[in-house]
Write a protein that holds these residues in place. Structure first.
Motif, PDB file in Angstrom:
ATOM      1  N   ALA A 138      -3.529   8.489  -2.100  1.00 26.12           N
ATOM      2  CA  ALA A 138      -3.029   7.126  -1.794  1.00 26.12           C
ATOM      3  C   ALA A 138      -1.578   7.334  -1.180  1.00 26.12           C
ATOM      4  O   ALA A 138      -0.856   7.868  -1.900  1.00 26.12           O
ATOM      5  CB  ALA A 138      -3.047   6.053  -2.961  1.00 26.12           C
TER       6      ALA A 138
ATOM      7  N   ALA B 237      -7.866   2.083   9.734  1.00 25.41           N
ATOM      8  CA  ALA B 237      -8.863   2.529   8.914  1.00 25.41           C
ATOM      9  C   ALA B 237      -9.832   3.277   9.841  1.00 25.41           C
ATOM     10  O   ALA B 237     -10.424   2.810  10.738  1.00 25.41           O
ATOM     11  CB  ALA B 237      -9.481   1.547   8.195  1.00 25.41           C
TER      12      ALA B 237
ATOM     13  N   ILE C 205       0.926  -1.345   0.039  1.00 25.53           N
ATOM     14  CA  ILE C 205      -0.005  -0.035  -0.037  1.00 25.53           C
ATOM     15  C   ILE C 205       0.759   1.219   0.094  1.00 25.53           C
ATOM     16  O   ILE C 205       0.533   2.490  -0.599  1.00 25.53           O
ATOM     17  CB  ILE C 205      -1.113   0.065   1.277  1.00 25.53           C
ATOM     18  CG1 ILE C 205      -2.045  -0.970   0.873  1.00 25.53           C
ATOM     19  CG2 ILE C 205      -1.561   1.448   1.613  1.00 25.53           C
ATOM     20  CD1 ILE C 205      -3.092  -0.966   2.284  1.00 25.53           C
TER      21      ILE C 205
ATOM     22  N   TYR D 106      -1.200   2.485  11.185  1.00 23.70           N
ATOM     23  CA  TYR D 106      -1.930   2.162  10.132  1.00 23.70           C
ATOM     24  C   TYR D 106      -3.156   1.924  10.632  1.00 23.70           C
ATOM     25  O   TYR D 106      -3.607   1.020  11.499  1.00 23.70           O
ATOM     26  CB  TYR D 106      -1.295   1.121   9.303  1.00 23.70           C
ATOM     27  CG  TYR D 106      -2.097   0.862   8.280  1.00 23.70           C
ATOM     28  CD1 TYR D 106      -2.349   1.551   7.144  1.00 23.70           C
ATOM     29  CD2 TYR D 106      -2.243  -0.464   7.906  1.00 23.70           C
ATOM     30  CE1 TYR D 106      -3.157   1.289   6.064  1.00 23.70           C
ATOM     31  CE2 TYR D 106      -3.310  -0.755   6.698  1.00 23.70           C
ATOM     32  CZ  TYR D 106      -3.476   0.210   5.756  1.00 23.70           C
ATOM     33  OH  TYR D 106      -4.232  -0.420   4.817  1.00 23.70           O
TER      34      TYR D 106
ATOM     35  N   ASN E  26     -15.248   9.602  -7.447  1.00 25.98           N
ATOM     36  CA  ASN E  26     -14.069   9.443  -6.721  1.00 25.98           C
ATOM     37  C   ASN E  26     -14.163  10.437  -5.421  1.00 25.98           C
ATOM     38  O   ASN E  26     -13.882  11.341  -5.641  1.00 25.98           O
ATOM     39  CB  ASN E  26     -12.950   9.841  -7.499  1.00 25.98           C
ATOM     40  CG  ASN E  26     -11.393   9.723  -6.813  1.00 25.98           C
ATOM     41  OD1 ASN E  26     -11.456   9.431  -5.647  1.00 25.98           O
ATOM     42  ND2 ASN E  26     -10.398   9.667  -7.694  1.00 25.98           N
TER      43      ASN E  26
ATOM     44  N   SER F  18      -5.441  -5.816  -6.021  1.00 29.24           N
ATOM     45  CA  SER F  18      -6.115  -4.888  -5.160  1.00 29.24           C
ATOM     46  C   SER F  18      -6.333  -3.499  -5.927  1.00 29.24           C
ATOM     47  O   SER F  18      -5.380  -3.183  -6.973  1.00 29.24           O
ATOM     48  CB  SER F  18      -5.200  -4.436  -3.884  1.00 29.24           C
ATOM     49  OG  SER F  18      -4.904  -5.479  -3.242  1.00 29.24           O
ATOM     50  N   GLU F  19      -7.301  -2.858  -5.703  1.00 28.29           N
ATOM     51  CA  GLU F  19      -7.600  -1.669  -6.417  1.00 28.29           C
ATOM     52  C   GLU F  19      -6.867  -0.355  -5.568  1.00 28.29           C
ATOM     53  O   GLU F  19      -6.730  -0.498  -4.252  1.00 28.29           O
ATOM     54  CB  GLU F  19      -9.011  -1.315  -6.412  1.00 28.29           C
ATOM     55  CG  GLU F  19      -9.903  -2.126  -7.157  1.00 28.29           C
ATOM     56  CD  GLU F  19     -11.225  -1.721  -7.255  1.00 28.29           C
ATOM     57  OE1 GLU F  19     -11.785  -0.508  -6.879  1.00 28.29           O
ATOM     58  OE2 GLU F  19     -12.114  -2.417  -7.867  1.00 28.29           O
ATOM     59  N   ILE F  20      -6.108   0.480  -6.386  1.00 27.47           N
ATOM     60  CA  ILE F  20      -5.751   1.665  -5.555  1.00 27.47           C
ATOM     61  C   ILE F  20      -6.606   2.611  -4.888  1.00 27.47           C
ATOM     62  O   ILE F  20      -7.665   2.814  -5.650  1.00 27.47           O
ATOM     63  CB  ILE F  20      -4.859   2.519  -6.597  1.00 27.47           C
ATOM     64  CG1 ILE F  20      -3.703   1.483  -7.038  1.00 27.47           C
ATOM     65  CG2 ILE F  20      -4.061   3.700  -6.000  1.00 27.47           C
ATOM     66  CD1 ILE F  20      -2.823   2.040  -8.279  1.00 27.47           C
ATOM     67  N   ALA F  21      -6.410   2.969  -3.822  1.00 25.71           N
ATOM     68  CA  ALA F  21      -7.322   3.680  -2.902  1.00 25.71           C
ATOM     69  C   ALA F  21      -7.592   5.156  -3.668  1.00 25.71           C
ATOM     70  O   ALA F  21      -6.905   5.595  -4.126  1.00 25.71           O
ATOM     71  CB  ALA F  21      -6.863   3.995  -1.693  1.00 25.71           C
ATOM     72  N   GLN F  22      -8.772   5.595  -3.150  1.00 28.96           N
ATOM     73  CA  GLN F  22      -9.294   6.916  -3.555  1.00 28.96           C
ATOM     74  C   GLN F  22      -8.611   7.776  -2.577  1.00 28.96           C
ATOM     75  O   GLN F  22      -8.020   7.633  -1.467  1.00 28.96           O
ATOM     76  CB  GLN F  22     -10.817   6.995  -3.594  1.00 28.96           C
ATOM     77  CG  GLN F  22     -11.468   6.383  -4.550  1.00 28.96           C
ATOM     78  CD  GLN F  22     -13.067   6.291  -4.642  1.00 28.96           C
ATOM     79  OE1 GLN F  22     -13.600   7.399  -3.803  1.00 28.96           O
ATOM     80  NE2 GLN F  22     -13.851   5.020  -5.096  1.00 28.96           N
TER      81      GLN F  22
ATOM     82  N   GLY G  99       0.891   1.030  -3.867  1.00 33.13           N
ATOM     83  CA  GLY G  99      -0.627   1.255  -3.821  1.00 33.13           C
ATOM     84  C   GLY G  99      -1.605   0.154  -3.599  1.00 33.13           C
ATOM     85  O   GLY G  99      -2.717   0.109  -3.468  1.00 33.13           O
ATOM     86  N   LYS G 100      -0.978  -1.051  -3.723  1.00 27.32           N
ATOM     87  CA  LYS G 100      -1.613  -2.492  -3.559  1.00 27.32           C
ATOM     88  C   LYS G 100      -1.090  -3.295  -2.402  1.00 27.32           C
ATOM     89  O   LYS G 100      -0.017  -3.481  -2.357  1.00 27.32           O
ATOM     90  CB  LYS G 100      -1.542  -3.031  -5.092  1.00 27.32           C
ATOM     91  CG  LYS G 100      -2.076  -2.476  -6.311  1.00 27.32           C
ATOM     92  CD  LYS G 100      -2.078  -3.222  -7.563  1.00 27.32           C
ATOM     93  CE  LYS G 100      -2.645  -2.488  -8.616  1.00 27.32           C
ATOM     94  NZ  LYS G 100      -2.629  -3.344  -9.897  1.00 27.32           N
TER      95      LYS G 100
END
Length: 293
Positions: A137, A169, A120, A167, A225, A130-134, A124-125
């Protein structure tokens, strides 16, 4: 001719002398390490006295820690470079302050655990799919091309801007003992049931994201986004929360870690956007508090 040395230059020289001593090179100590004080500042999440105590015990020097709210951290890093040695900043703050040239990049080859830093922060993954975060990042502001560069590199380089240390969320913190039922959606923050007992953080770059999570969960807005909203999305988001504020939904808005802890611990607030360490701080007072999945 006498040349003055800045505090940072002296600290760099001291560090160089320490490195030389491990190689057995002759040297003269200009300063005992026990006399060195490093000035660090950041948010209350990481500015813990136990960390400073451990630094003193293990390394010998003094770590002087100052806790500020995120906006004040941003301002200090950008405008008072001579007031600190270590800036503990968030990645979204890095985007704001790195272009000032006040911070120094780190040589990746000297970061012993660089290979253990998760993707990450590098590309970014978390995993290959994985999708890159909005939003900001971390990897997008994590590297520069060369020392002194004030712009960010598009991919990993040998020069890293920040080392991740904490880290989590962001989600909702709740008082289950005062709510008495399950809470499973961001939309609950604006539920009239919690009128006058809800709170949200007053840090614009983070608060707008939490507000967007609420509006999306309510089915009011479908964002393209959240990290790069359109003017229409911004206006509608602010309108929804402005109306909630006028209707008395919020007990308060918090800017600092301690404010969020005190609001929840006192019972004045039963649901609010919150950080994981703040939940722990409430629990240490013997109060039931949940970091809501």
């Amino acid at each position: 001719m006498t040349k003055s040395l800045s505090r940072r230059a002296l600290l760099r020289n001291a560090a160089a002398a320490t490195a030389a001593s491990t190689l057995g090179a002759p040297m003269i100590w200009a300063q005992n390490i026990k006399d060195i004080t490093l000035r660090q500042f950041g948010t209350g999440v990481s500015n813990l006295n136990a960390v400073a105590d451990k630094v003193k015990e293990d390394l010998g020097f003094t770590l002087e820690m100052t806790a500020l709210d995120s906006d004040s951290v941003t301002q200090r890093a950008a405008t008072q470079p001579d007031s600190f040695d270590i800036a503990d900043i968030e990645y979204w703050i890095c985007k704001k302050v790195w272009p000032t040239g006040n911070l120094q990049a780190m040589d990746v080859s000297r970061i012993a655990n660089y290979d253990k830093i998760v993707g990450i922060f590098k590309d970014g993954k978390l995993g290959p799919d994985s999708e890159i975060a909005q939003g900001t990042a971390p990897h997008s502001v994590g590297f520069i091309e060369e020392p002194g560069a004030t712009g960010f590199a598009a991919e990993q380089t040998n020069w890293m801007t920040l080392i991740p240390t904490i880290y989590n969320a962001d989600t909702l913190g709740i008082r289950p003992d005062l709510i008495g039922r399950p809470v499973e959606s961001w939309a609950e923050l604006l539920n009239p049931e919690f009128k006058g007992r809800a709170s949200i953080l007053d840090i614009s770059s983070i608060g707008i994201m939490d507000m967007a999570m609420v509006c999306e969960a309510m089915g009011e807005i479908a964002y393209g986004n959240k990290g790069n909203m359109t003017r229409e999305e911004i206006d509608k988001t602010i309108a929804i929360f402005s109306e909630a504020k006028r209707n008395g939904q919020f007990r308060a808005f918090w800017k600092s870690f301690d404010e969020s802890v005190n609001l929840m611990a006192s019972g004045e607030v039963v649901i609010q956007s919150m950080w994981s360490p703040a939940i722990t701080a409430v629990k240490t007072r013997g109060i039931d508090c949940v970091y809501q999945p």
